[in-house]
Design an enzyme around this catalytic site. Structure first.
Site, PDB file in Angstrom:
ATOM      1  N   SER A 192       0.810  -1.215   0.000  1.00 12.34           N
ATOM      2  CA  SER A 192       0.000   0.000   0.000  1.00 12.34           C
ATOM      3  C   SER A 192       0.846   1.269   0.000  1.00 12.34           C
ATOM      4  O   SER A 192       0.332   2.348  -0.224  1.00 12.34           O
ATOM      5  CB  SER A 192      -0.937   0.011   1.209  1.00 12.34           C
ATOM      6  OG  SER A 192      -0.211   0.191   2.390  1.00 12.34           O
ATOM      7  N   LYS A 201       0.698   4.336   6.742  1.00 12.63           N
ATOM      8  CA  LYS A 201      -0.110   5.234   5.911  1.00 12.63           C
ATOM      9  C   LYS A 201       0.443   6.648   6.034  1.00 12.63           C
ATOM     10  O   LYS A 201       1.181   6.964   6.954  1.00 12.63           O
ATOM     11  CB  LYS A 201      -1.580   5.229   6.390  1.00 12.63           C
ATOM     12  CG  LYS A 201      -2.318   3.914   6.142  1.00 12.63           C
ATOM     13  CD  LYS A 201      -2.824   3.820   4.735  1.00 12.63           C
ATOM     14  CE  LYS A 201      -3.730   2.599   4.534  1.00 12.63           C
ATOM     15  NZ  LYS A 201      -3.019   1.327   4.776  1.00 12.63           N
TER      16      LYS A 201
END
Lengths: 171, 171
Positions: free
Chosen positions: B92, B129
């Site tokens: 990600s 993230k």
DNA sequence: TTTTTTGAATAGTGTACAGTATTCTAAAAA
DNA sequence: TTTTTAGAATACTGTACACTATTCAAAAAA
């Protein structure tokens, strides 16, 4: 007040010192004393490594989720006397996870086998390339289609400095 | 034979010892003695960092092309007591140069400001993230379009563990 | 009895000192 | 004269020892 014979069980208990264990005097060169003190104060830079499957909650040294204790230097540098760093430039190896500005850990005691990422001096310029063996000979290939492979022969002045073992990337 | 007065200039010369400089005895906890010895023998893991614009030839300590001497631990870990490592999983954050299996250096003494890459526990799973501030609130965004941003609020159980300062990638 | 005191007991810590290693030179030998 | 050598000179090195810190419990005090 307070006199008489033996006091069995008296005395300072073990493990009360600064390091909670016995110490021995070791001679340290003066210029390294502060470094060694700092090294000791951080317990040799051994920090916890967590697996990313760890459960929620705040990480603590008592945590059971610690994968292991890690010293980056020891983990990344297997041959300290044969290792050096190179700052990467350019985008020819982004496919191998190497970005411009990254610090490459290079071990020159490892054999530059085909498939390995190596640091090579090509005509006076340091470059990172992957060593590739084909039927036509040994090549240095970029991990980026915009760059052409370079054949290694006696004509072009190519010296392989060492094998890249890891990449440090600042986010 | 051999007697008489003074022997001016006699004596063992300075800088002949193991470390070529004066030493002082320092008490070291027994469990760390071998570690400290190794640390000393590699001069504190200070290795040369070469700029990639270095000219050809074999690198040597005498080289003028050395950018600086670097200790990876000191370079990457500014707050040893507040730093830990996390092994990354998933793709990600490839856009930020983070690949599956990489070791992330996480400093939890840094403030998780918008724009920073952070480690967060989302519903019991650790994830990497980028923190992002929009008019609609704070979000955790992946650096990969296949993942949707996650809004930070009181409903979902999100704890930010710390700020990622660098990524170590094995080649 | 309970509380307080004080020296015994024992671990922690720094460093002075003794012993080692090395080099130099004046005196002895060649 | 040149060569050899014993001891002077001085730096290096490990560790024994002295001193400190801390705790315990018997004796004294309350």
């Amino acid at each position: 007040m307070g006199s008489g014979g033996a006091r069995k069980g008296a005395g300072r208990p073990k493990g009360q010192g600064k390091y909670k264990e016995p110490t021995k005097p070791v001679r340290i060169p003066e210029s390294m004393i502060t470094d060694v003190m700092k090294y000791l104060s951080v317990k040799g830079y051994r920090l916890p490594l967590y697996a990313s499957t760890v459960q929620a909650g705040f990480p603590s040294p008592a945590d059971d989720y610690i994968e292991e204790q890690l010293d980056l230097n020891k983990h990344l540098i297997k041959h300290p006397t044969a290792t050096f760093f190179v700052r990467a430039a350019g985008d020819s190896m982004v496919g191998a996870g190497i970005h411009s500005g990254d610090i490459l850990v290079v071990d020159r005691s490892l054999e530059p086998k085909p498939g390995k990422v190596v640091i090579a001096a090509i005509d006076g310029q340091l470059t990172v390339k992957r060593l590739s063996q084909t039927s036509k000979g040994l090549y240095l290939k970029a991990e980026n289609d915009q760059y052409k492979p370079i054949k290694i022969n006696e004509i072009n002045d190519i010296i392989i400095w060492g094998v890249v073992t890891s990449v440090v990337h600042k986010v």
